[in-house]
Design a protein around this motif. Sequence first.
Motif, PDB file in Angstrom:
ATOM      1  N   VAL A  24      38.966 -14.035   9.748  1.00  0.00           N
ATOM      2  CA  VAL A  24      37.928 -14.288  10.731  1.00  0.00           C
ATOM      3  C   VAL A  24      37.975 -15.620  11.022  1.00  0.00           C
ATOM      4  O   VAL A  24      37.387 -16.457  11.818  1.00  0.00           O
ATOM      5  N   PHE A  25      38.383 -16.923  10.364  1.00  0.00           N
ATOM      6  CA  PHE A  25      38.407 -17.822  10.535  1.00  0.00           C
ATOM      7  C   PHE A  25      39.993 -18.107  11.733  1.00  0.00           C
ATOM      8  O   PHE A  25      38.939 -18.777  12.573  1.00  0.00           O
ATOM      9  N   ASN A  26      40.897 -16.603  12.239  1.00  0.00           N
ATOM     10  CA  ASN A  26      41.433 -17.352  13.261  1.00  0.00           C
ATOM     11  C   ASN A  26      40.551 -16.270  14.931  1.00  0.00           C
ATOM     12  O   ASN A  26      41.498 -17.111  16.351  1.00  0.00           O
ATOM     13  N   LEU A  27      39.805 -16.152  13.876  1.00  0.00           N
ATOM     14  CA  LEU A  27      38.351 -15.290  15.970  1.00  0.00           C
ATOM     15  C   LEU A  27      38.325 -16.652  16.468  1.00  0.00           C
ATOM     16  O   LEU A  27      38.085 -18.009  15.753  1.00  0.00           O
ATOM     17  N   PRO A  28      37.843 -16.721  18.123  1.00  0.00           N
ATOM     18  CA  PRO A  28      37.646 -17.817  18.716  1.00  0.00           C
ATOM     19  C   PRO A  28      36.261 -18.447  18.439  1.00  0.00           C
ATOM     20  O   PRO A  28      35.105 -17.499  18.098  1.00  0.00           O
ATOM     21  N   GLN A  29      36.233 -19.516  18.109  1.00  0.00           N
ATOM     22  CA  GLN A  29      35.200 -20.139  17.974  1.00  0.00           C
ATOM     23  C   GLN A  29      34.477 -21.067  18.836  1.00  0.00           C
ATOM     24  O   GLN A  29      35.486 -21.362  19.649  1.00  0.00           O
ATOM     25  N   PRO A  30      33.355 -21.392  19.185  1.00  0.00           N
ATOM     26  CA  PRO A  30      32.394 -20.461  18.484  1.00  0.00           C
ATOM     27  C   PRO A  30      32.322 -19.223  18.822  1.00  0.00           C
ATOM     28  O   PRO A  30      32.913 -19.152  20.535  1.00  0.00           O
ATOM     29  N   GLY A  31      31.601 -18.322  18.421  1.00  0.00           N
ATOM     30  CA  GLY A  31      31.266 -16.879  19.153  1.00  0.00           C
ATOM     31  C   GLY A  31      30.353 -16.491  18.220  1.00  0.00           C
ATOM     32  O   GLY A  31      30.939 -16.344  16.971  1.00  0.00           O
TER      33      GLY A  31
ATOM     34  N   ILE B 231      30.764 -12.731  15.659  1.00  0.00           N
ATOM     35  CA  ILE B 231      31.419 -12.047  15.110  1.00  0.00           C
ATOM     36  C   ILE B 231      31.104 -10.640  14.836  1.00  0.00           C
ATOM     37  O   ILE B 231      29.789 -10.634  14.588  1.00  0.00           O
ATOM     38  N   ASN B 232      32.020  -9.230  15.114  1.00  0.00           N
ATOM     39  CA  ASN B 232      31.467  -8.376  14.886  1.00  0.00           C
ATOM     40  C   ASN B 232      32.276  -7.923  13.285  1.00  0.00           C
ATOM     41  O   ASN B 232      32.948  -7.379  13.127  1.00  0.00           O
ATOM     42  N   VAL B 233      30.257  -7.926  12.824  1.00  0.00           N
ATOM     43  CA  VAL B 233      30.975  -7.991  11.542  1.00  0.00           C
ATOM     44  C   VAL B 233      31.020  -6.359  11.281  1.00  0.00           C
ATOM     45  O   VAL B 233      31.886  -6.742   9.741  1.00  0.00           O
ATOM     46  N   ARG B 234      31.294  -5.673  11.794  1.00  0.00           N
ATOM     47  CA  ARG B 234      31.289  -3.804  11.193  1.00  0.00           C
ATOM     48  C   ARG B 234      33.322  -4.181  11.241  1.00  0.00           C
ATOM     49  O   ARG B 234      33.703  -3.446  10.284  1.00  0.00           O
ATOM     50  N   ASP B 235      33.879  -4.592  12.366  1.00  0.00           N
ATOM     51  CA  ASP B 235      34.591  -5.146  12.689  1.00  0.00           C
ATOM     52  C   ASP B 235      35.752  -5.236  11.745  1.00  0.00           C
ATOM     53  O   ASP B 235      36.981  -5.372  10.876  1.00  0.00           O
ATOM     54  N   ILE B 236      34.964  -6.446  11.169  1.00  0.00           N
ATOM     55  CA  ILE B 236      35.490  -7.049   9.779  1.00  0.00           C
ATOM     56  C   ILE B 236      35.429  -5.651   8.562  1.00  0.00           C
ATOM     57  O   ILE B 236      36.871  -6.541   7.820  1.00  0.00           O
ATOM     58  N   ALA B 237      34.865  -5.717   8.187  1.00  0.00           N
ATOM     59  CA  ALA B 237      34.515  -4.702   7.220  1.00  0.00           C
ATOM     60  C   ALA B 237      35.306  -3.729   7.029  1.00  0.00           C
ATOM     61  O   ALA B 237      35.903  -3.100   5.729  1.00  0.00           O
ATOM     62  N   LEU B 238      35.498  -3.075   7.904  1.00  0.00           N
ATOM     63  CA  LEU B 238      36.348  -1.991   8.448  1.00  0.00           C
ATOM     64  C   LEU B 238      38.051  -2.274   8.365  1.00  0.00           C
ATOM     65  O   LEU B 238      38.829  -1.658   7.861  1.00  0.00           O
TER      66      LEU B 238
ATOM     67  N   LEU C  74      26.994  -5.307  13.594  1.00  0.00           N
ATOM     68  CA  LEU C  74      25.725  -6.745  13.324  1.00  0.00           C
ATOM     69  C   LEU C  74      27.108  -7.885  14.363  1.00  0.00           C
ATOM     70  O   LEU C  74      28.325  -7.872  13.601  1.00  0.00           O
ATOM     71  N   LEU C  75      26.072  -8.729  15.151  1.00  0.00           N
ATOM     72  CA  LEU C  75      26.994  -9.556  15.363  1.00  0.00           C
ATOM     73  C   LEU C  75      26.379 -11.209  14.950  1.00  0.00           C
ATOM     74  O   LEU C  75      25.188 -11.171  15.195  1.00  0.00           O
ATOM     75  N   ALA C  76      27.818 -11.590  14.256  1.00  0.00           N
ATOM     76  CA  ALA C  76      26.802 -12.630  13.982  1.00  0.00           C
ATOM     77  C   ALA C  76      27.988 -14.065  14.347  1.00  0.00           C
ATOM     78  O   ALA C  76      28.969 -13.630  14.675  1.00  0.00           O
ATOM     79  N   CYS C  77      27.427 -15.395  13.247  1.00  0.00           N
ATOM     80  CA  CYS C  77      28.339 -16.539  13.983  1.00  0.00           C
ATOM     81  C   CYS C  77      28.783 -17.108  12.355  1.00  0.00           C
ATOM     82  O   CYS C  77      27.728 -16.748  11.402  1.00  0.00           O
ATOM     83  N   ALA C  78      30.150 -17.056  12.302  1.00  0.00           N
ATOM     84  CA  ALA C  78      30.790 -17.748  11.175  1.00  0.00           C
ATOM     85  C   ALA C  78      32.008 -19.189  11.213  1.00  0.00           C
ATOM     86  O   ALA C  78      32.147 -19.140  12.286  1.00  0.00           O
TER      87      ALA C  78
END
Length: 527
Positions: free
Chosen positions: A168-175, A177-184, A509-513
């Motif tokens: 998650v830290f390495n994903l492009p910022q800002p933007g 994030i697909n939380v389902r993709d992270i959880a999967l 879910l799309l959210a900003c981290a």
Amino acid sequence: MSMSIINPSSFTLVIFSFTLVLALAMLFLIVKKPKEQLPPGPRGWPIIGNLFHMIMNRPVHVWIHRSMEDMQTEIACFRFARVRVITVTSSEIAREVLREKDEALADRSESYSSNLISHGYKEIVFSSYGENWKLMKKMMTTKLMSPTTLNKTLGDRTLEADNIVTYVFNLPQPGCINVRDIALTYCHAVMMRMMFGQRHFDVAAEDGGLGPKEKEHMDAIYRALDCFFSFNVTDYLPFLRGWNIDNEEEEVREAVDILNRCNDPIIHERMHSWRNKGGKETEEDWLDILITLKDDQGMPLFTFDEIRAQCKDINVATIDNTMNNVEWTIPEMLNNPGILEKATTELDVVVGKDRLVQESDIPQLNYIKACSRESFRLHPANAFMPPHGARQDTTLAGYFVPKGSQILVSRLGLGRNPNIWDEPNVFKPERHLSGHVGNSMDVTLMEPEMRFVIFSTGRRGCAGTKIGTSMTIMLLARLLQGFEWTLPNDKSQVELVPADSNLFMAKPLLACAKPRLAPTLYPKIQV
């Protein structure tokens, strides 16, 4: 009309229709109406009962719960052809199903999908109650899920908890994030390491996410699960199996073929290594344990088909609950900023910001666990538990339950039952910090009183409650500790809408981290 002028497809349809009517008529003659009183249910048609209503009312779980509300009952009986399906939304009756009448209701119902997934019922989740099932359950409890085995695989789980925060830290910022993709990504990686001792089937993804083959494998798991939990006509009219009349058969065949193509080469290679070359010095993962177990004569306990069936059990059992729970919990928190703040404050107090949360911290993360419990209550992955089958005539809540009936305990009906919960549709983690679950120092994801369902209980209860708890709370805690979560700029609330085929969020879910820890605490991804 001569046979020569009937086109083949029409003739096939005529024969099929005639056969269906004849078979249903024979079924109607076989089915005897019990003298004892069955639970209340909607009026059905002759022969087919409520089967037509089931076909015409999709999703079926919505129709079933609406029918029960209309009848003002917490136990109901629906007849689909000759099969009686008894649904339960009461915690008292659920405890009767899973405790008092546990052994009498310990069977499973047969279906095309469960037979295919389990390779002819050679595993624990889908097979009928009996001596072979008892052997499988004992193996699962004392070997795969033993404290010794789980402690040995702690390093694998911690490694993937590290990987996911860095991913998650390495994903492009800002933007967004697909939380389902992270959880999967996390769930699949943990499952792969614990079962096969490797994160990928072949080529590792450079960014630390799922590779193409892992994505295909994951998709197949969910397709197989959806087919199993669907109300299919062939579940109640077995003689129609093979016609693919609702496209479910083709769907589950394709899904199982993908699972086999991914899993089987690893199983074959490992079995060859252990049985023909002496194996490794120690058992390092669940597959090693399955292969090396011996019977009383010192022979391998499980065949190849039994091992591949057990592996698919693990595939389907370790994925959906954790992913679904975390994806629902974060938007509930985003819609309730005070709850989100309490959860992150607990992490800061218990763990701090100079190290990452570990499994050893979980006993002290009571508010985080309360949030997870509340999400399990409101947002189960599926509307019903897997069906229990009546092995003999019995009773529930004073009503007669004939042998062969299917009993469906409603996850949704229990969790949102106004007779059990105050403000049942409101997300209130604090309700789980009261004396209902012991005290505020002992919050767990177990629910022995069956006021809602997480891992179930009884003979058919989940053997992996400890690993399920660890995976769910670790993923949620790592994401909350590692990042400040906010909604996209154009959103003020998350729309909490479930899907139809299951109860996952209808849209991922799309959210900003935004990272909230020092950059040095996000370790390099290890694949």
